[in-house]
Motif scaffolding. Sequence first.
Motif, PDB file in Angstrom:
ATOM      1  N   LEU A 123       0.853  -1.184   0.000  1.00 42.96           N
ATOM      2  CA  LEU A 123       0.000   0.000   0.000  1.00 42.96           C
ATOM      3  C   LEU A 123       0.889   1.234   0.000  1.00 42.96           C
ATOM      4  O   LEU A 123       1.879   1.297   0.740  1.00 42.96           O
ATOM      5  N   TYR A 124       0.557   2.231  -0.838  1.00 41.82           N
ATOM      6  CA  TYR A 124       1.355   3.450  -1.016  1.00 41.82           C
ATOM      7  C   TYR A 124       0.445   4.674  -0.942  1.00 41.82           C
ATOM      8  O   TYR A 124      -0.755   4.574  -1.187  1.00 41.82           O
ATOM      9  N   PHE A 125       1.058   5.837  -0.675  1.00 40.38           N
ATOM     10  CA  PHE A 125       0.328   7.096  -0.769  1.00 40.38           C
ATOM     11  C   PHE A 125       1.266   8.165  -1.299  1.00 40.38           C
ATOM     12  O   PHE A 125       2.483   8.104  -1.104  1.00 40.38           O
ATOM     13  N   PHE A 126       0.683   9.151  -2.006  1.00 37.21           N
ATOM     14  CA  PHE A 126       1.485  10.211  -2.618  1.00 37.21           C
ATOM     15  C   PHE A 126       0.559  11.321  -3.094  1.00 37.21           C
ATOM     16  O   PHE A 126      -0.655  11.147  -3.163  1.00 37.21           O
ATOM     17  N   ARG A 127       1.165  12.447  -3.422  1.00 42.36           N
ATOM     18  CA  ARG A 127       0.408  13.576  -3.960  1.00 42.36           C
ATOM     19  C   ARG A 127       1.328  14.441  -4.801  1.00 42.36           C
ATOM     20  O   ARG A 127       2.552  14.381  -4.663  1.00 42.36           O
ATOM     21  N   ASN A 128       0.736  15.251  -5.672  1.00 45.33           N
ATOM     22  CA  ASN A 128       1.525  16.296  -6.303  1.00 45.33           C
ATOM     23  C   ASN A 128       1.253  17.597  -5.555  1.00 45.33           C
ATOM     24  O   ASN A 128       0.488  17.618  -4.576  1.00 45.33           O
ATOM     25  N   GLN A 129       1.894  18.680  -5.985  1.00 43.48           N
ATOM     26  CA  GLN A 129       1.832  19.927  -5.221  1.00 43.48           C
ATOM     27  C   GLN A 129       0.461  20.583  -5.250  1.00 43.48           C
ATOM     28  O   GLN A 129       0.196  21.482  -4.471  1.00 43.48           O
ATOM     29  N   MET A 130      -0.445  20.115  -6.094  1.00 45.14           N
ATOM     30  CA  MET A 130      -1.744  20.772  -6.236  1.00 45.14           C
ATOM     31  C   MET A 130      -2.862  20.153  -5.403  1.00 45.14           C
ATOM     32  O   MET A 130      -3.942  20.723  -5.315  1.00 45.14           O
ATOM     33  N   SER A 131      -2.650  18.979  -4.828  1.00 47.18           N
ATOM     34  CA  SER A 131      -3.700  18.314  -4.045  1.00 47.18           C
ATOM     35  C   SER A 131      -3.242  18.080  -2.621  1.00 47.18           C
ATOM     36  O   SER A 131      -2.126  17.597  -2.406  1.00 47.18           O
ATOM     37  N   PRO A 132      -4.087  18.375  -1.654  1.00 52.01           N
ATOM     38  CA  PRO A 132      -3.691  18.176  -0.258  1.00 52.01           C
ATOM     39  C   PRO A 132      -3.771  16.708   0.165  1.00 52.01           C
ATOM     40  O   PRO A 132      -4.612  15.952  -0.331  1.00 52.01           O
ATOM     41  N   LEU A 133      -2.888  16.322   1.056  1.00 53.18           N
ATOM     42  CA  LEU A 133      -2.950  15.021   1.714  1.00 53.18           C
ATOM     43  C   LEU A 133      -2.145  15.144   2.999  1.00 53.18           C
ATOM     44  O   LEU A 133      -1.018  15.632   2.986  1.00 53.18           O
ATOM     45  N   PHE A 134      -2.751  14.707   4.096  1.00 54.62           N
ATOM     46  CA  PHE A 134      -2.135  14.843   5.410  1.00 54.62           C
ATOM     47  C   PHE A 134      -1.993  13.474   6.056  1.00 54.62           C
ATOM     48  O   PHE A 134      -2.775  12.566   5.794  1.00 54.62           O
ATOM     49  N   VAL A 135      -0.985  13.343   6.917  1.00 55.39           N
ATOM     50  CA  VAL A 135      -0.642  12.043   7.484  1.00 55.39           C
ATOM     51  C   VAL A 135      -0.356  12.168   8.976  1.00 55.39           C
ATOM     52  O   VAL A 135       0.007  13.238   9.472  1.00 55.39           O
ATOM     53  N   SER A 136      -0.491  11.062   9.668  1.00 54.22           N
ATOM     54  CA  SER A 136      -0.197  11.003  11.107  1.00 54.22           C
ATOM     55  C   SER A 136       1.315  10.986  11.334  1.00 54.22           C
ATOM     56  O   SER A 136       2.104  10.905  10.398  1.00 54.22           O
ATOM     57  N   ASP A 137       1.716  11.048  12.604  1.00 53.82           N
ATOM     58  CA  ASP A 137       3.126  10.943  12.960  1.00 53.82           C
ATOM     59  C   ASP A 137       3.661   9.589  12.507  1.00 53.82           C
ATOM     60  O   ASP A 137       2.996   8.565  12.654  1.00 53.82           O
ATOM     61  N   ASN A 138       4.873   9.578  11.962  1.00 49.81           N
ATOM     62  CA  ASN A 138       5.492   8.333  11.519  1.00 49.81           C
ATOM     63  C   ASN A 138       6.091   7.610  12.722  1.00 49.81           C
ATOM     64  O   ASN A 138       6.754   8.224  13.553  1.00 49.81           O
ATOM     65  N   HIS A 139       5.856   6.341  12.846  1.00 49.78           N
ATOM     66  CA  HIS A 139       6.409   5.447  13.862  1.00 49.78           C
ATOM     67  C   HIS A 139       5.810   5.594  15.258  1.00 49.78           C
ATOM     68  O   HIS A 139       6.147   4.817  16.133  1.00 49.78           O
ATOM     69  N   THR A 140       4.955   6.573  15.507  1.00 48.33           N
ATOM     70  CA  THR A 140       4.473   6.765  16.881  1.00 48.33           C
ATOM     71  C   THR A 140       2.960   6.639  17.043  1.00 48.33           C
ATOM     72  O   THR A 140       2.487   6.478  18.154  1.00 48.33           O
ATOM     73  N   ALA A 141       2.231   6.754  15.973  1.00 49.88           N
ATOM     74  CA  ALA A 141       0.767   6.714  16.068  1.00 49.88           C
ATOM     75  C   ALA A 141       0.233   5.748  15.022  1.00 49.88           C
ATOM     76  O   ALA A 141       0.878   5.528  14.003  1.00 49.88           O
ATOM     77  N   PRO A 142      -0.941   5.188  15.245  1.00 45.95           N
ATOM     78  CA  PRO A 142      -1.536   4.376  14.181  1.00 45.95           C
ATOM     79  C   PRO A 142      -1.671   5.214  12.917  1.00 45.95           C
ATOM     80  O   PRO A 142      -2.053   6.382  12.972  1.00 45.95           O
ATOM     81  N   LEU A 143      -1.315   4.633  11.795  1.00 47.22           N
ATOM     82  CA  LEU A 143      -1.291   5.362  10.537  1.00 47.22           C
ATOM     83  C   LEU A 143      -2.680   5.878  10.173  1.00 47.22           C
ATOM     84  O   LEU A 143      -3.673   5.158  10.282  1.00 47.22           O
ATOM     85  N   ALA A 144      -2.723   7.128   9.742  1.00 47.95           N
ATOM     86  CA  ALA A 144      -3.951   7.749   9.262  1.00 47.95           C
ATOM     87  C   ALA A 144      -3.578   8.727   8.156  1.00 47.95           C
ATOM     88  O   ALA A 144      -2.536   9.383   8.217  1.00 47.95           O
ATOM     89  N   LEU A 145      -4.425   8.804   7.126  1.00 43.55           N
ATOM     90  CA  LEU A 145      -4.276   9.741   6.011  1.00 43.55           C
ATOM     91  C   LEU A 145      -5.590  10.453   5.810  1.00 43.55           C
ATOM     92  O   LEU A 145      -6.653   9.873   6.047  1.00 43.55           O
TER      93      LEU A 145
END
Length: 183
Positions: A123-145
């Motif tokens: 499973l992967y996630f990505f964006r270009n500079q024109m679309s927003p995408l936000f993520v949780s803290d890496n390694h410390t919290a359950p993953l959320a996007l």
Amino acid sequence: MCGIFLATSKSSYEQLKLANSDRGLIYSHDVIVAHGEPTVEFMVGHILQATNPSEQHSHPSVIGETKLWHNGLIKKRFMTQHDYSGWDTALLHKLVMGHFDGKQTLDHVDGSFACVYYNGTSLYFFRNQMSPLFVSDNHTAPLALSSVRTILTPHSVTSGTIYEITSETSYEVASTFTTTDVY
């Protein structure tokens, strides 16, 4: 306008679904993808404001075992240049598959996109500079996007970077790309 969101717990998923609810009226059903060792279930959602009636239940785009959830809009001019008149997410899905196969890059995609991509095993996630995408803290919290910044997803995903989800709480850089805005 659309929204995509991902979480590992039902309560986080529901919070992200609510946070993204202003981004559209049509909600696609929960999609759960098992991933990693040990197996973790990731719930992926998509909400959209359909621009035509055929888009009402169109996410994710599915090609074989691969799936793509897309927030954004690929420009008609770009689609015409690729002799494609269908759904922009399906064209982007084919281009993403080509990127992962090493046959092409996402560098010249003209439009906006933030995506979650499942290649059948990872499973992967990505964006270009024109679309927003936000993520949780890496390694410390359950993953959320989320397409919307929330308390669960406080960090902006770096544009042009494809991240692979490596566990319930972590992700790492898999590859990069650049995009050019053509106005």
